[in-house]
Design a protein around this motif. Sequence first.
Motif, PDB file in Angstrom:
ATOM      1  N   PRO A  10       0.826  -1.423   0.173  1.00 44.58           N
ATOM      2  CA  PRO A  10      -0.032   0.233  -0.014  1.00 44.58           C
ATOM      3  C   PRO A  10       1.193   1.475  -0.191  1.00 44.58           C
ATOM      4  CG  PRO A  10      -0.276  -1.075   1.624  1.00 44.58           C
ATOM      5  CD  PRO A  10       1.093  -1.603   1.282  1.00 44.58           C
ATOM      6  N   THR A  11       0.556   2.335  -0.472  1.00 42.51           N
ATOM      7  CA  THR A  11       1.531   3.327  -1.130  1.00 42.51           C
ATOM      8  C   THR A  11       0.206   4.625  -1.316  1.00 42.51           C
ATOM      9  OG1 THR A  11       2.033   3.322  -2.856  1.00 42.51           O
ATOM     10  CG2 THR A  11       3.491   2.277  -1.850  1.00 42.51           C
ATOM     11  N   ASN A  12       0.431   5.583  -0.918  1.00 38.42           N
ATOM     12  CA  ASN A  12       0.476   6.604  -1.641  1.00 38.42           C
ATOM     13  C   ASN A  12       0.030   6.323  -2.976  1.00 38.42           C
ATOM     14  OD1 ASN A  12       0.035   9.561  -2.325  1.00 38.42           O
ATOM     15  ND2 ASN A  12       2.130  10.531  -1.783  1.00 38.42           N
TER      16      ASN A  12
ATOM     17  N   TYR B 175       1.910   8.925  -5.082  1.00 41.72           N
ATOM     18  CA  TYR B 175       3.049   8.303  -6.128  1.00 41.72           C
ATOM     19  C   TYR B 175       3.685   6.807  -5.273  1.00 41.72           C
ATOM     20  CZ  TYR B 175       8.061   9.087  -6.809  1.00 41.72           C
ATOM     21  OH  TYR B 175       8.970   8.616  -7.162  1.00 41.72           O
ATOM     22  N   ALA B 176       2.769   6.144  -6.045  1.00 46.47           N
ATOM     23  CA  ALA B 176       2.999   4.606  -6.097  1.00 46.47           C
ATOM     24  C   ALA B 176       3.879   3.736  -6.969  1.00 46.47           C
ATOM     25  CB  ALA B 176       2.009   3.912  -6.519  1.00 46.47           C
ATOM     26  N   SER B 177       5.043   4.458  -7.655  1.00 43.81           N
ATOM     27  CA  SER B 177       6.219   3.643  -8.076  1.00 43.81           C
ATOM     28  C   SER B 177       7.403   3.335  -7.545  1.00 43.81           C
ATOM     29  CB  SER B 177       6.415   4.741  -9.178  1.00 43.81           C
ATOM     30  OG  SER B 177       7.846   5.364  -8.620  1.00 43.81           O
ATOM     31  N   LEU B 178       7.380   2.098  -6.989  1.00 45.19           N
ATOM     32  CA  LEU B 178       8.412   1.831  -5.857  1.00 45.19           C
ATOM     33  C   LEU B 178       9.486   1.222  -6.623  1.00 45.19           C
ATOM     34  CD1 LEU B 178       6.314  -0.651  -2.692  1.00 45.19           C
ATOM     35  CD2 LEU B 178       8.191   1.799  -2.729  1.00 45.19           C
TER      36      LEU B 178
ATOM     37  N   GLN C 258      13.814  -1.297  -3.782  1.00 41.45           N
ATOM     38  CA  GLN C 258      12.739  -1.382  -2.094  1.00 41.45           C
ATOM     39  C   GLN C 258      11.846  -1.645  -1.967  1.00 41.45           C
ATOM     40  OE1 GLN C 258      11.762   3.052  -3.548  1.00 41.45           O
ATOM     41  NE2 GLN C 258      13.693   3.834  -1.680  1.00 41.45           N
TER      42      GLN C 258
ATOM     43  N   ILE D  88      -0.219  13.253   2.992  1.00 41.47           N
ATOM     44  CA  ILE D  88       0.860  13.853   2.424  1.00 41.47           C
ATOM     45  C   ILE D  88       0.404  15.637   2.755  1.00 41.47           C
ATOM     46  CG2 ILE D  88       0.252  15.261  -0.049  1.00 41.47           C
ATOM     47  CD1 ILE D  88      -1.268  12.311  -1.158  1.00 41.47           C
TER      48      ILE D  88
ATOM     49  N   ARG E 299      12.302   9.893  -2.538  1.00 41.81           N
ATOM     50  CA  ARG E 299      11.580   9.146  -3.108  1.00 41.81           C
ATOM     51  C   ARG E 299      10.615   8.281  -1.990  1.00 41.81           C
ATOM     52  NH1 ARG E 299      12.740   4.825  -8.373  1.00 41.81           N
ATOM     53  NH2 ARG E 299      10.691   3.494  -7.992  1.00 41.81           N
ATOM     54  N   ALA E 300      11.299   7.961  -0.714  1.00 46.29           N
ATOM     55  CA  ALA E 300      10.733   6.743  -0.521  1.00 46.29           C
ATOM     56  C   ALA E 300       9.657   7.662   0.714  1.00 46.29           C
ATOM     57  CB  ALA E 300      11.457   6.216   0.610  1.00 46.29           C
TER      58      ALA E 300
ATOM     59  N   LEU F 208       8.387  10.255  -0.266  1.00 49.44           N
ATOM     60  CA  LEU F 208       6.150  10.793  -1.020  1.00 49.44           C
ATOM     61  C   LEU F 208       5.689   8.942  -1.566  1.00 49.44           C
ATOM     62  CD1 LEU F 208       4.667  12.878  -1.945  1.00 49.44           C
ATOM     63  CD2 LEU F 208       5.795  12.378  -4.253  1.00 49.44           C
ATOM     64  N   ASN F 209       6.756   7.864  -1.296  1.00 52.53           N
ATOM     65  CA  ASN F 209       5.470   6.575  -1.678  1.00 52.53           C
ATOM     66  C   ASN F 209       5.112   6.569  -0.414  1.00 52.53           C
ATOM     67  OD1 ASN F 209       8.795   4.623  -3.329  1.00 52.53           O
ATOM     68  ND2 ASN F 209       6.568   5.737  -4.098  1.00 52.53           N
ATOM     69  N   PHE F 210       5.751   6.993   0.675  1.00 53.94           N
ATOM     70  CA  PHE F 210       4.585   6.849   1.859  1.00 53.94           C
ATOM     71  C   PHE F 210       4.325   8.012   2.325  1.00 53.94           C
ATOM     72  CE2 PHE F 210       6.955   2.894   1.316  1.00 53.94           C
ATOM     73  CZ  PHE F 210       6.161   2.440   0.955  1.00 53.94           C
ATOM     74  N   GLY F 211       3.749   8.789   1.537  1.00 50.44           N
ATOM     75  CA  GLY F 211       2.901  10.244   2.327  1.00 50.44           C
ATOM     76  C   GLY F 211       3.591  10.863   2.662  1.00 50.44           C
TER      77      GLY F 211
ATOM     78  N   ALA G  77       9.892  12.565  -7.410  1.00 44.12           N
ATOM     79  CA  ALA G  77       9.696  12.728  -6.191  1.00 44.12           C
ATOM     80  C   ALA G  77      10.396  14.487  -5.995  1.00 44.12           C
ATOM     81  CB  ALA G  77      10.225  11.995  -4.861  1.00 44.12           C
TER      82      ALA G  77
END
Lengths: 258, 258
Positions: A147-149, A152-155, A159, B11, B33-34, B36-39, B64
Amino acid sequence: MAGTDRTQKAILGGPTVILVNPQLGENIGASARAMLNFGLTDLRLVNPRDGWPNRKARSAASHADLVIDAARVFETTREALAEMQVIYAATARPRDMLKDELAPHEAALEMRAAFSRGQKVGIMFGPERQGLANDDIVLARKIISVPTNPAYASLNLAQAVLLVAYEWFQSGDVIDAGRVRRTLPDEPPLAKHQDVIAMFEHLEAELDSAKFLKPVEKRQRMIRNIRNIFQRASLYEQEVRTLRGVIKALSESREPIV
Amino acid sequence: MAGTDRTQKAILGGPTVILVNPQLGENIGASARAMLNFGLTDLRLVNPRDGWPNRKARSAASHADLVIDAARVFETTREALAEMQVIYAATARPRDMLKDELAPHEAALEMRAAFSRGQKVGIMFGPERQGLANDDIVLARKIISVPTNPAYASLNLAQAVLLVAYEWFQSGDVIDAGRVRRTLPDEPPLAKHQDVIAMFEHLEAELDSAKFLKPVEKRQRMIRNIRNIFQRASLYEQEVRTLRGVIKALSESREPIV
């Protein structure tokens, strides 16, 4: 030595990580490092774009050489999965495919259960840009989706490997101990209540003689507030001695206020 | 749309990530990046080795940009933490420091509770090789430590940021479900870091003039131990004022020691 046992178990096994058509050696290396951080060692590569062995992969693995050295290369996903019994696809769920989707921590509990029954567990990760192809996803029992934002989901590939490996490792704690171990290996003795109280009385006597605890109707409340600060910190024996020294040093040559 | 609500909340805010003396732009970018992936969006850099802005950071951030663009640079940890109220140090626990150590998922629940009470929450991460210095760790309320394979514990900086951010995001689900809420209905404001530091400096100046912080080679360590006691207590604004009063009262009429 529960901690040691768990670790050895993890190092001796754990699920297999299968990278399908990985492109960058750096990502393969970083995935190997993430695996070893969390006790996974069996890495399989399906048709890596830049061939194998790969210098950049080794360099990015940053001493996780044992994973890189033991990595095996296969031409097809089918061969890489050959003896696997419980297969997961780490990917976003395709719109048109009906398959259960688990968060990494849910998948970890399932994998842990399967692994402890002696089953061979494998987790596929797709190539950097596209992710897993539908034909590969379909081979999996279930999908693992982080589950991501949504904005901005791209992992990054490594990671995603890291998070799945991390939850695998965490699930060992859950299984072994019911909760995560918080070791303070050589924690020194906490202060005895009587010594803390003696320190408070020392401080309060000095504050009385400095006429700080005034007016008298507020004295009890001020004392309570000051004691509360130190009680929240859960003082160690040595700290109480330090604080006694501080109080003494600050007040030693103070002249009495008349 | 609980999911959307949670995301928008995330966010719009979340804890601040403070990278202390980061070396490689790639790692700053991957951390952004990490985040923003998680808000998480608030990034602070203390004295980044290669200056700022940094081309490699932007490239590794992989879109990001909003985190990179908004990143603020400070010369010292102290300035970067100035208005923070609840501070964590993501690091291995130093042998000789007594401070609670939380796993990322435990820390996330605490941070979520603090954040929902409107407190400014910051998480410090140290430079790539050395990790955080003891003088920085001591500024934190608690340590966040990722449980890893003891045979291979070294986590990359961006991976550590990723795991802490991931658990932050995960904890949003828990909070929404009502499981975690620990309300302290009218909790008074926590002290700002800068006010706590000013109190320490007041105390240490008095202890210097009382010749307590001797011999000189032990001074730094004594200071660290004393600061650590108060940081563990997470002082409120009012308590800092009280302690200033205590220090002043105790030392006011003290005669200079010659």
